[in-house]
Design a protein around this motif. Sequence first.
Motif, PDB file in Angstrom:
ATOM      1  N   ARG A   1       0.814  -1.219   0.000  1.00  0.00           N
ATOM      2  CA  ARG A   1       0.000   0.000   0.000  1.00  0.00           C
ATOM      3  C   ARG A   1       0.848   1.271   0.000  1.00  0.00           C
ATOM      4  N   ASP A   2       2.157   1.122   0.098  1.00  0.00           N
ATOM      5  CA  ASP A   2       3.048   2.270   0.202  1.00  0.00           C
ATOM      6  C   ASP A   2       3.158   2.964  -1.156  1.00  0.00           C
ATOM      7  N   THR A   3       2.644   4.158  -1.254  1.00  0.00           N
ATOM      8  CA  THR A   3       2.642   4.894  -2.516  1.00  0.00           C
ATOM      9  C   THR A   3       3.744   5.945  -2.583  1.00  0.00           C
ATOM     10  N   SER A   4       4.660   5.925  -1.618  1.00  0.00           N
ATOM     11  CA  SER A   4       5.682   6.964  -1.575  1.00  0.00           C
ATOM     12  C   SER A   4       6.586   6.962  -2.797  1.00  0.00           C
ATOM     13  N   GLY A   5       6.732   5.818  -3.451  1.00  0.00           N
ATOM     14  CA  GLY A   5       7.583   5.739  -4.630  1.00  0.00           C
ATOM     15  C   GLY A   5       6.835   5.766  -5.942  1.00  0.00           C
ATOM     16  N   ASP A   6       5.529   5.986  -5.903  1.00  0.00           N
ATOM     17  CA  ASP A   6       4.733   5.908  -7.126  1.00  0.00           C
ATOM     18  C   ASP A   6       5.108   6.968  -8.153  1.00  0.00           C
ATOM     19  N   ALA A   7       5.657   8.090  -7.711  1.00  0.00           N
ATOM     20  CA  ALA A   7       6.042   9.130  -8.664  1.00  0.00           C
ATOM     21  C   ALA A   7       7.135   8.646  -9.612  1.00  0.00           C
ATOM     22  N   THR A   8       7.899   7.634  -9.189  1.00  0.00           N
ATOM     23  CA  THR A   8       8.955   7.075 -10.033  1.00  0.00           C
ATOM     24  C   THR A   8       8.380   6.424 -11.285  1.00  0.00           C
ATOM     25  N   VAL A   9       7.268   5.720 -11.103  1.00  0.00           N
ATOM     26  CA  VAL A   9       6.610   5.033 -12.228  1.00  0.00           C
ATOM     27  C   VAL A   9       5.114   5.321 -12.124  1.00  0.00           C
ATOM     28  N   GLN A  10       4.695   6.450 -12.641  1.00  0.00           N
ATOM     29  CA  GLN A  10       3.281   6.805 -12.548  1.00  0.00           C
ATOM     30  C   GLN A  10       2.423   5.924 -13.457  1.00  0.00           C
ATOM     31  N   ARG A  11       2.819   5.803 -14.713  1.00  0.00           N
ATOM     32  CA  ARG A  11       2.105   4.964 -15.681  1.00  0.00           C
ATOM     33  C   ARG A  11       3.124   4.045 -16.335  1.00  0.00           C
ATOM     34  N   LEU A  12       2.843   2.774 -16.328  1.00  0.00           N
ATOM     35  CA  LEU A  12       3.805   1.822 -16.870  1.00  0.00           C
ATOM     36  C   LEU A  12       4.050   2.099 -18.346  1.00  0.00           C
ATOM     37  N   GLN A  13       5.330   2.162 -18.723  1.00  0.00           N
ATOM     38  CA  GLN A  13       5.748   2.394 -20.095  1.00  0.00           C
ATOM     39  C   GLN A  13       6.377   1.126 -20.673  1.00  0.00           C
ATOM     40  N   PRO A  14       6.513   1.031 -22.001  1.00  0.00           N
ATOM     41  CA  PRO A  14       7.109  -0.174 -22.596  1.00  0.00           C
ATOM     42  C   PRO A  14       8.516  -0.476 -22.101  1.00  0.00           C
ATOM     43  N   THR A  15       9.246   0.546 -21.660  1.00  0.00           N
ATOM     44  CA  THR A  15      10.617   0.335 -21.211  1.00  0.00           C
ATOM     45  C   THR A  15      10.745   0.111 -19.704  1.00  0.00           C
TER      46      THR A  15
END
Length: 456
Positions: A351-365
């Motif tokens: 549930r920890d969203t503190s790192g979500d800014a690193t990968v907001q939307r999954l990209q092909p790479t």
Amino acid sequence: MRHLRPLRRCLCLTAAFFFAAQPVAWAWSGHALCTWDAVGTMPQVVGHSVPAEALTTFLAMEAAALPKVLEEEEQWARTNVPFYAPRPDSLAFKAADGAEPVALKQAFVHAIRVNEDVPFPLYVQRQPGTVAAAGREMAWSALSILKDAGDIDQKRMERVEEGEALSVADVIATATDEPDFGLDIGLFQDNGQKQGALYNFGPQPFGNPLLDYGSQAPFHMGFYHEAGILYKAAPFLQHTYPEARVHLYMTLSRFAFAQGHPYWGWRFAGWAAHYVQDMAQPYHARVLPGVGTVSMLWTSVLDKVGVHGPRIAALNRVTNRHTALENYQKNRMTAALAQGDKDDPLVAALRDTSGDATVQRLQPTTLRDVSSVQSVAAADALDAQVERSFPARYVSDAATNLDGKDADLYALSRQAPAAEQAKLAGLVADRMRQAGRDTRAVIRAVAPDGTEAAQR
């Protein structure tokens, strides 16, 4: 150079020896356990339900639009996935109007190149602490083509009817386990299954093709950051397909949402999330955690001159530690969820969203450039901690063949000193934190703007 050829040949034999016998091709034991809390507070998910829809209903309604979508996806994979084996043009989705459900399903599974015998039933997996409603229990054979259910709790698998309202969280979580139920089994030409001769994936690059689930390994593992000399010696290690699978299922998810099929939008999203979660597992991102290239070479030299013990010991060690880690994760999280313990470090990390800014939307790479990089960096420390946290017979004894059902490794881990227990929990929680972050990144990448369209 000529003087390097024996070294390369030896390294290639080493990798072949290890992977021909490597039985583990699963990642986390129970992907649904990694999903409920990861998505449980997302506005796209929480409080929403969707009507269950049969795969054949979806295919019949979208038979005219799917060919273009799947052809564009195939061209994307050919352009963007290294070492991709192109789908034969003869398998392109061409469903005639009024086609029978069986024919529609076969055309679809051939076009996306998955096992053609997977049943795709309508069902939901209930959370630990609950069981399927009486009379709605699902037999394993109705869920999977695999002979053995492993450590899947069949009592929590519940049949549902088409049109029945299901929570979005349950649809996604249930779907995240499905790629381990046989989607990627028997797809190579040497697997002895009928679709293997059709799909053009060639011989299985690594993993044991004789094992029930061994043939899924190249679809669930991504070795993107090994030493260059290892790739020169064993180029087959680069023939992996997680990136292709994630992109395909995210494409199908977006298509399903756009066409008004929210159930399949979420179910395809769950399929994509499975492979993303696999990349949070270091044993799926590193060839042999804890074993360097020089050690692999020396082990191979000894094996070639008849000293087989070191190879057997190294293989069993890596295999058993992989299995022990999964067993620990599954048993610890199952117990925590059954008891409603949301503060357990592994569950809380999801549930920890503190790192979500690193990968907001999954990209092909993302899998190659972010997720696997982090797992590779964590691999050796986690492997060493597994050695310290469990009894030696399970993680170091060459005579042990741990199959995941021998013992409760979570219970056994509590025999270790408190400091070692805390270190193990922290390292595995870090893996759960990555799995949760990247699962949410899949959901944000596929869900329509606003939640109303996703639930209709």
